[in-house]
Write a protein that holds these residues in place. Structure first.
Motif, mmCIF file in Angstrom:
data_model
loop_
_atom_site.group_PDB
_atom_site.id
_atom_site.type_symbol
_atom_site.label_atom_id
_atom_site.label_comp_id
_atom_site.label_asym_id
_atom_site.label_seq_id
_atom_site.Cartn_x
_atom_site.Cartn_y
_atom_site.Cartn_z
ATOM 1 N N UNK A 13 21.746 43.285 64.709
ATOM 2 C CA UNK A 13 20.718 43.513 63.691
ATOM 3 C C UNK A 13 19.332 43.589 64.314
ATOM 4 N N UNK A 14 19.035 42.677 65.236
ATOM 5 C CA UNK A 14 17.718 42.701 65.863
ATOM 6 C C UNK A 14 17.561 43.951 66.740
ATOM 7 N N UNK A 15 18.634 44.367 67.394
ATOM 8 C CA UNK A 15 18.581 45.585 68.205
ATOM 9 C C UNK A 15 18.363 46.815 67.355
ATOM 10 N N UNK A 16 19.043 46.870 66.220
ATOM 11 C CA UNK A 16 18.887 48.011 65.310
ATOM 12 C C UNK A 16 17.470 48.036 64.751
ATOM 13 N N UNK A 17 16.930 46.877 64.399
ATOM 14 C CA UNK A 17 15.556 46.811 63.881
ATOM 15 C C UNK A 17 14.553 47.262 64.949
ATOM 16 N N UNK A 18 14.750 46.828 66.184
ATOM 17 C CA UNK A 18 13.848 47.231 67.264
ATOM 18 C C UNK A 18 13.934 48.736 67.520
ATOM 19 N N UNK A 19 15.148 49.277 67.510
ATOM 20 C CA UNK A 19 15.336 50.715 67.705
ATOM 21 C C UNK A 19 14.691 51.502 66.569
ATOM 22 N N UNK A 20 14.863 51.019 65.350
ATOM 23 C CA UNK A 20 14.257 51.677 64.192
ATOM 24 C C UNK A 20 12.729 51.666 64.303
ATOM 25 N N UNK A 21 12.164 50.548 64.731
ATOM 26 C CA UNK A 21 10.711 50.460 64.882
ATOM 27 C C UNK A 21 10.215 51.434 65.950
ATOM 28 N N UNK A 26 7.762 56.878 67.410
ATOM 29 C CA UNK A 26 7.900 58.137 68.135
ATOM 30 C C UNK A 26 7.926 59.322 67.180
ATOM 31 N N UNK A 27 8.624 59.194 66.081
ATOM 32 C CA UNK A 27 8.773 60.309 65.150
ATOM 33 C C UNK A 27 7.593 60.465 64.210
#
Length: 78
Positions: A13-21, A26-27
């Motif tokens: 969950x923390x990895x997904x949140x960091x990737x989303x941020x 970037x986008x």
């Protein structure tokens, strides 16, 4: 086993949140540098074209041709 599952789930969950941020940053402005690069290319092309036109106009044959056109136009008017 349940504690291990909870820890793995929290890590994911923390990895997904960091990737989303990171992706949202970037986008948010994907082409902000592309506009500057396009302007730079246009400026180089414009400067090159101006140099070529200046060289053409400064040549003696072109100057003679332009003077002949101006004299012909002035004689036709008056």
């Amino acid at each position: 086993m349940t504690a291990l599952y909870v820890r793995i789930s929290q890590s994911l969950d923390s990895g997904v949140r960091a990737l989303h941020a990171r992706l949202s940053v970037v986008l948010a402005r994907p082409e902000s540098g592309a506009i500057t690069a396009e302007y730079a290319v246009i400026m180089v092309v414009a400067a090159t074209l101006a140099g070529v036109l200046l060289a053409i106009v400064k040549s003696s044959s072109t100057r003679t041709l332009l003077m002949g056109l101006v004299k012909k136009a002035l004689s036709a008017v008056g």
